[in-house]
Write an enzyme that holds these catalytic residues in place. Structure first.
Site, PDB file in Angstrom:
ATOM      1  N   ASN A 289      -4.600   6.792   1.149  1.00  0.00           N
ATOM      2  CA  ASN A 289      -5.559   7.420   0.247  1.00  0.00           C
ATOM      3  C   ASN A 289      -5.638   6.649  -1.061  1.00  0.00           C
ATOM      4  OD1 ASN A 289      -6.324   9.619   1.914  1.00  0.00           O
ATOM      5  ND2 ASN A 289      -4.338  10.517   1.502  1.00  0.00           N
ATOM      6  N   ARG A 291      -6.541   7.090  -4.124  1.00  0.00           N
ATOM      7  CA  ARG A 291      -6.805   7.935  -5.294  1.00  0.00           C
ATOM      8  C   ARG A 291      -5.509   8.589  -5.726  1.00  0.00           C
ATOM      9  NH1 ARG A 291      -8.174  11.215  -0.749  1.00  0.00           N
ATOM     10  NH2 ARG A 291      -6.745  12.986  -0.650  1.00  0.00           N
TER      11      ARG A 291
END
Lengths: 446, 138
Positions: A289, A291
């Site tokens: 991911n 982020r």
């Protein structure tokens, strides 16, 4: 280099977190908001505030022209995207770069690569990170043949998916064709792309992820692992760090694989490498991911490092301020997400005006929330109301502290997942056993 | 904040060779920059919505900004404004341009009316929902 002004392209608790981080770094801030959020008290912490659109997120928090214009009008040099909305949109990163704005996150090419889950698997596999058997399944292909090569049970996954969208579990060959059709339709509508791949499924897996930070100079460090096996339809409800029931050799191997994965793709800024573990705790990479995640707070609590501040420092070009040896994990942290949902009625979103009777606080309790007395919970956005985080010297203490904190989380006017979370943290299985992602479905059947 | 305090800040800026100082408290925020500008803003923000005095009349309407951007009252710097106070407009008439990411969005009057008041100036930044014109229905 340090930034003078950062624009926060998000709302709610994460917008508040970034605002606080910027203040601590003496950086001026621009908060953007939709009309539905105009009364949010956290906006008062910003140097400037700009209304970027109506309640509809497509016309406000997801509107690239509105956010870029707001950055240009206010003279911001960088944009922090938070999580969700535009946080993992490579097109947004490209527009930022074209307008001379620094995106607080990975470079565009890295984000594009990680957005393609199949390409990400291949990239990390070259660095020796274990992956499950998997391959693309094209529209004109004989799906049964691909299924045979992968083996059952298997998962049909959207190549550009995430959060369980376009995903189907297929227990045997008979169910494959219809699952592929359904997944393709869902992937097309949810991800704008119908590309799919098949991946061998791990039965009753654990979900464990590793938090990393990488700087522009090529340094990568990890902040230990988070166990996120308490999930409902691929949505995490309770996260903790470190993972329990995990031997030290596996733990170290997970950390090393996460560093290898991040280095292999040239990652920069805060990211999470996600793994599934089978019944023997053999682990396999599933995705990375690009982020800061909702559950980053548990890693902050056990490491004492403010990851959001480090994100901003890294984006401004600073080298990491610590080596791996200097990052020490101490005690145990749990996070319960309190969502405005009704657990008694299929977790349907609940809207209304909130009256606060009591909120938890005190030693070892952290409450990340944008909630205020009289707040109107609107149906346009994510249902996350608050994150209750408890720290303890050990897991037992963290669980008891969490239970008390949840008891003190008393709000009226909307339904929340509070008592549901309380039941989980007091459940004997949760307290003493090795938990898998089946836990909640078994729990609900009790 | 009084004049003396402000002078102290300016003095400090020069003395310490700084380019910018921001001081804030509960109700005020002041930024002093070396380029000579002083900005003052309330917690509501520098670009807070300009309140339009409520008028107890159904015949008064307001055109608000449908997007955030830079307000242009004229088609180009050489031209005159699209509308001035007192002008009568039809629904299809352009009343201004809002520039967002270099896209010039023409804003229409949307109704037949008379421009009673222009609330913003050429080149002003405007945010979503900000009142731009007060109209009087004809």
């Amino acid at each position: 280099m340090t930034f003078h002004k950062v624009l926060i392209a998000n709302r709610g608790e994460i917008a508040l977190r970034v605002l606080e981080a910027c203040r601590e770094l003496s950086i001026d801030t621009v908060a953007v908001f939709s009309q539905a959020d105009e009364h949010m008290p956290y906006l008062n912490l910003a140097g400037e505030r700009l209304c970027i659109g109506p309640a509809d997120p497509a016309k406000s928090y997801l509107s690239i022209p509105a956010i870029i214009s707001a950055a240009e009008l206010s003279g911001a040099e960088a944009i922090h995207p938070g999580y969700g909305f535009l946080a993992e949109n490579p097109d947004f990163v490209e527009v930022c770069e074209d307008h001379g704005l620094i995106f607080v996150g990975p470079p565009r090419e890295v984000m594009s690569l990680l957005g393609n889950k199949l390409a990400a698997r291949e990239a990390v596999a070259t660095a020796g990170v274990p992956i499950l058997p998997g391959e693309a399944v094209h529209e004109d292909e004989d799906v049964a043949e691909v299924g045979e090569r992968i083996g059952y049970p298997l998962l049909v996954k959207a190549t550009y998916g995430g959060g369980g969208r376009g995903m189907r579990l297929v227990p045997d060959p008979d169910a494959l064709e219809s699952a592929v059709l359904a997944a393709r339709a869902e992937a097309k509508s949810a991800c704008g792309n119908g590309s799919l791949y098949l991946e061998r499924a791990v039965e009753s897996p654990r979900h464990i992820e590793v938090q990393i930070l990488a700087d522009a100079q090529g340094n990568v460090v990890h902040f230990g692992e988070r166990e996120c096996s308490v999930q409902r339809r691929h949505q995490k409800l309770i996260e903790e760090s470190p993972a329990s029931h995990l031997d030290d050799a596996t733990r170290s191997a997970l950390h090393a694989s996460a560093i290898s994965a991040a280095s292999a793709v040239g990652y920069r800024n805060a990211g999470t490498v996600e793994f599934v573990l089978d019944s023997n705790d053999q682990f396999y990479f599933i995705e990375m991911n690009a982020r800061i995640q909702v559950e980053h707070s548990v890693s902050e609590v056990v490491s004492g490092v403010n990851l959001v501040k480090e994100q901003i420092r890294i984006a401004s070009g600073d080298e990491l301020r610590f080596t791996q040896e200097e990052i020490v994990i101490r005690g145990h942290a749990l996070e319960c997400r309190i969502n405005a949902e009704d657990p008694m009625h299929g977790f349907l979103p609940s809207a209304g005006r909130v009256t606060i009777d009591e909120l938890p606080n005190g030693f070892g309790i952290r409450l990340d929330t944008h909630l205020y007395n009289g707040m109107e919970v609107v149906p346009y956005y994510d249902s996350l109301l608050a994150k209750v985080i408890s720290w303890g010297e050990d897991r037992e203490e963290a669980c008891i502290r969490m239970y008390t904190a949840l008891e003190r989380f008393r709000v009226r006017g909307i339904k929340t997942t509070r008592s549901f979370a309380q039941e989980i943290v007091s459940h004997p299985s949760f307290r003493h056993e090795r938990i898998t992602t089946d836990f909640l479905s078994n729990f609900a059947a009790d | 904040m009084d004049l003396e305090e402000l002078q102290q800040i300016i003095h400090l800026l020069k003395e310490e060779d700084l380019t910018e100082i921001t001081v804030w408290n509960a109700d005020k925020r002041i930024t002093v920059r070396r380029d000579g500008s002083v900005r003052l803003s309330s917690p509501g923000g520098e670009l807070a919505l300009h309140g339009v005095e409520a008028e107890e009349s159904d015949s008064v309407d307001v055109i608000t900004a449908p997007l955030l951007g830079t307000f242009y009252s004229r088609p180009s710097p050489e031209d005159g404004p699209f509308v001035t106070e007192g002008d009568e407009v039809s629904p299809e008439d352009t009343v201004c341009i809002i520039d967002a990411m270099k896209v010039m969005n023409e804003i229409k009057a949307e109704s037949s009316a008379r421009i009673k008041k222009v609330l913003v100036e050429d080149g002003d930044p405007v945010q979503y929902g900000q009142p731009l014109f007060v109209l009087e229905r004809t």
